[in-house]
Design a protein around this motif. Structure first.
Motif, PDB file in Angstrom:
ATOM      1  N   SER A 149       0.831  -1.203   0.000  1.00  0.00           N
ATOM      2  CA  SER A 149       0.000   0.000   0.000  1.00  0.00           C
ATOM      3  C   SER A 149       0.859   1.244   0.000  1.00  0.00           C
ATOM      4  O   SER A 149       2.031   1.215   0.383  1.00  0.00           O
TER       5      SER A 149
ATOM      6  N   GLY B 264     -12.579   0.547  -6.252  1.00  0.00           N
ATOM      7  CA  GLY B 264     -12.019  -0.729  -5.825  1.00  0.00           C
ATOM      8  C   GLY B 264     -12.465  -1.868  -6.718  1.00  0.00           C
ATOM      9  O   GLY B 264     -13.500  -1.782  -7.387  1.00  0.00           O
TER      10      GLY B 264
ATOM     11  N   ALA C  76      -7.738  -8.284  -3.968  1.00  0.00           N
ATOM     12  CA  ALA C  76      -8.511  -7.060  -3.787  1.00  0.00           C
ATOM     13  C   ALA C  76      -7.598  -5.858  -3.945  1.00  0.00           C
ATOM     14  O   ALA C  76      -6.409  -5.904  -3.612  1.00  0.00           O
TER      15      ALA C  76
ATOM     16  N   THR D 251      -7.782  -1.230  -3.867  1.00  0.00           N
ATOM     17  CA  THR D 251      -8.558  -0.015  -3.607  1.00  0.00           C
ATOM     18  C   THR D 251      -7.691   1.200  -3.909  1.00  0.00           C
ATOM     19  O   THR D 251      -6.476   1.160  -3.695  1.00  0.00           O
TER      20      THR D 251
ATOM     21  N   THR E 143      -9.059  -2.747   2.502  1.00  0.00           N
ATOM     22  CA  THR E 143      -8.705  -3.825   1.576  1.00  0.00           C
ATOM     23  C   THR E 143      -8.275  -5.062   2.352  1.00  0.00           C
ATOM     24  O   THR E 143      -7.524  -4.942   3.327  1.00  0.00           O
TER      25      THR E 143
ATOM     26  N   SER F  80     -13.099  -4.924  -0.889  1.00  0.00           N
ATOM     27  CA  SER F  80     -12.672  -3.544  -1.068  1.00  0.00           C
ATOM     28  C   SER F  80     -13.792  -2.644  -0.575  1.00  0.00           C
ATOM     29  O   SER F  80     -14.969  -2.899  -0.849  1.00  0.00           O
TER      30      SER F  80
END
Length: 357
Positions: free
Chosen positions: A117, A223, A235, A237, A260, A270
Motif C-alpha cells: 500500500s 475498488g 482485492a 482499492t 482492503t 474492497s
C-alpha cells in the motif's frame, strides 16, 4: 432401500450441478458510495457512470478470461478508474486544504497474504501499480509520501507533474468546502488548466445540487475484487481521500484490513466510505473473519458488518466482495453505490441506486 438409493443419487447429481455452476472466474467493481439519487443525476451523467463501470468490469473480465491472475485483473481495472476523472482516484482525485492531490492505494493477494500500500503519493500516475510494486518488489507493506514516489521511480513506474491530476470540478469543490469551513483558498497548482464546468459527472460534492448536499456524504473511492481460474482471490482499492483533508489525513483505503483485504480462506473485500469508521471496525478483515470463522455466507457477512456494525457506529459507505468459490456480494448503507459485477457464465450487472438489484 431403493428409495434411499434414489435419494442418494439425486443428492449426488445436485452436488455435481452445484459444482458445475461454480464460475471459473468472477469480478466485482465499485466506484464509490454515498448520497447518490436519481434526482441528482442527469440522464447523461447516469449514462456516463454506467458506461465507465461497464468498461472497467469488462477490462478486468478480459484478463480473467485469458487465464490472467486475480491480481492482474484488479490492477488493470483500477488503472482505468484512476485515469477516469469521474472518480475520486488518480486523475479525478479531490484536493487537500493545501490544494494538493494526495493519492492512496492498496492491493492484497489472497493466495499468500502478501500486501502492498501507499499513502500521500503526488507524482505516480497509477498508485495501484505502485502498491503492487511495494508488495512484490520491496520488503515492506506500506510506503508514504515522497519516499513512495521515489520508490516508484526506481521501479520505472510512470511519473507525472502534479498538475496532471487537476480537474476543475474538484477544485471548485475544494473552494466551496474551504469557504464553508472559513479556511483560506490556496493558489491553484502550477500548470493547472481550468476546464469546462459542464463535465458529465456527478460531483463528490453533489453534482447539480452542489450547494445543497453535504460534502461528507460522497465517496468516490474505487475498488476491484476478483477470483481467477486458479481459485485465487485478490482485492485492490484506490482513492484521493476527502475534499479539503488536512494534516496529512489518511483514510482506510491504504490500510490493509480496513479498506482492503484478501484471503483464499475466506474472501476478498474492497471498501468505500467514511474511512475513520472503516479503520475502527477493520471492515474488510471483519467480513473475511465472519466467513472464515463463523461460517457466514459472503452476503450475510457483508451485511452484518455494513448494515449492522457500521450503521450502529453511525458510519456510512459500502463494500464489494468475492469468495474463492466465485460468490459475489456488495452491501452499502447509503442511497447508492456505483457498482458492477461479472462472472464466467453470468452476464454483466451494473447498478447505481438503492432500488436496483
Amino acid at each position: 432401500m431403493r428409495r434411499i438409493a434414489v435419494l442418494v443419487s439425486v443428492a449426488v447429481m445436485a452436488m455435481g450441478t452445484a459444482a458445475q455452476a461454480q464460475p471459473k472466474w468472477a469480478l466485482v467493481v465499485h466506484g464509490g458510495a454515498g448520497v447518490i439519487e436519481k434526482k441528482d443525476l442527469s440522464p447523461e451523467q447516469d449514462k456516463a457512470y454506467r458506461e465507465a463501470m461497464t468498461r472497467v468490469a469488462n477490462t478486468g473480465a478480459d484478463v480473467l478470461k485469458k487465464g490472467g491472475t486475480a491480481l492482474d485483473a484488479v490492477e488493470a481495472a483500477i488503472r482505468l478508474l484512476e485515469d477516469d476523472p469521474l472518480f475520486n482516484a488518480g486523475r479525478g482525485a479531490v484536493f487537500t486544504a493545501e490544494g494538493r492531490n494526495e493519492l492512496d492505494s492498496s492491493v492484497m493477494d489472497g493466495s499468500n497474504l502478501m500486501a502492498g500500500s501507499v499513502a500521500g503519493v503526488t507524482t505516480t500516475r497509477h498508485p495501484i501499480s505502485l502498491a503492487r510494486a511495494v508488495m512484490e518488489k520491496s520488503p515492506h507493506v506500506m510506503l508514504m509520501g515522497k519516499g513512495a514516489d521515489e520508490f516508484a521511480r526506481t521501479q520505472n513506474l510512470e511519473q507525472v507533474d502534479p498538475a496532471f491530476f487537476y480537474t476543475e470540478r474538484r477544485w471548485q469543490g475544494l473552494e466551496r468546502e474551504l469557504k464553508r469551513q472559513g479556511l483560506p483558498i490556496p493558489a491553484k497548482p502550477v500548470g493547472a488548466k481550468p476546464g469546462a464546468m459542464a463535465e458529465l459527472v456527478h460531483d463528490e460534492d453533489g453534482g447539480r445540487n452542489a450547494d445543497l448536499i453535504d460534502l461528507k456524504k460522497k465517496f468516490g473511492t474505487v475498488g476491484v475484487v476478483a477470483r481467477d481460474s486458479h481459485g485465487n482471490v485478490a482485492a485492490g482499492t484506490s482513492t484521493g481521500g476527502t475534499t479539503a483533508k488536512r494534516w496529512g489525513r489518511v483514510g482506510d483505503a491504504p490500510i490493509i484490513g480496513a479498506g482492503t483485504y484478501a484471503s483464499n480462506k475466506s474472501c476478498a473485500v474492497s471498501a468505500t466510505g467514511t474511512g475513520e469508521y472503516f479503520i475502527r471496525l477493520t471492515v474488510a478483515r471483519e467480513i473475511c473473519a465472519l466467513v472464515e470463522h463463523k461460517g457466514l455466507s459472503l452476503q450475510a457477512a457483508a451485511d452484518q458488518v455494513i448494515q449492522k456494525d457500521l450503521t450502529a457506529l453511525k458510519g456510512d459507505g459500502g463494500v464489494i466482495a468475492v469468495a474463492p468459490n466465485g460468490d459475489m456480494a456488495w452491501s452499502y448503507n447509503t442511497s447508492g453505490m456505483y457498482r458492477a459485477k461479472i462472472a464466467d457464465g453470468q452476464p454483466l450487472k451494473v447498478g447505481i441506486y438503492k432500488d436496483e438489484p
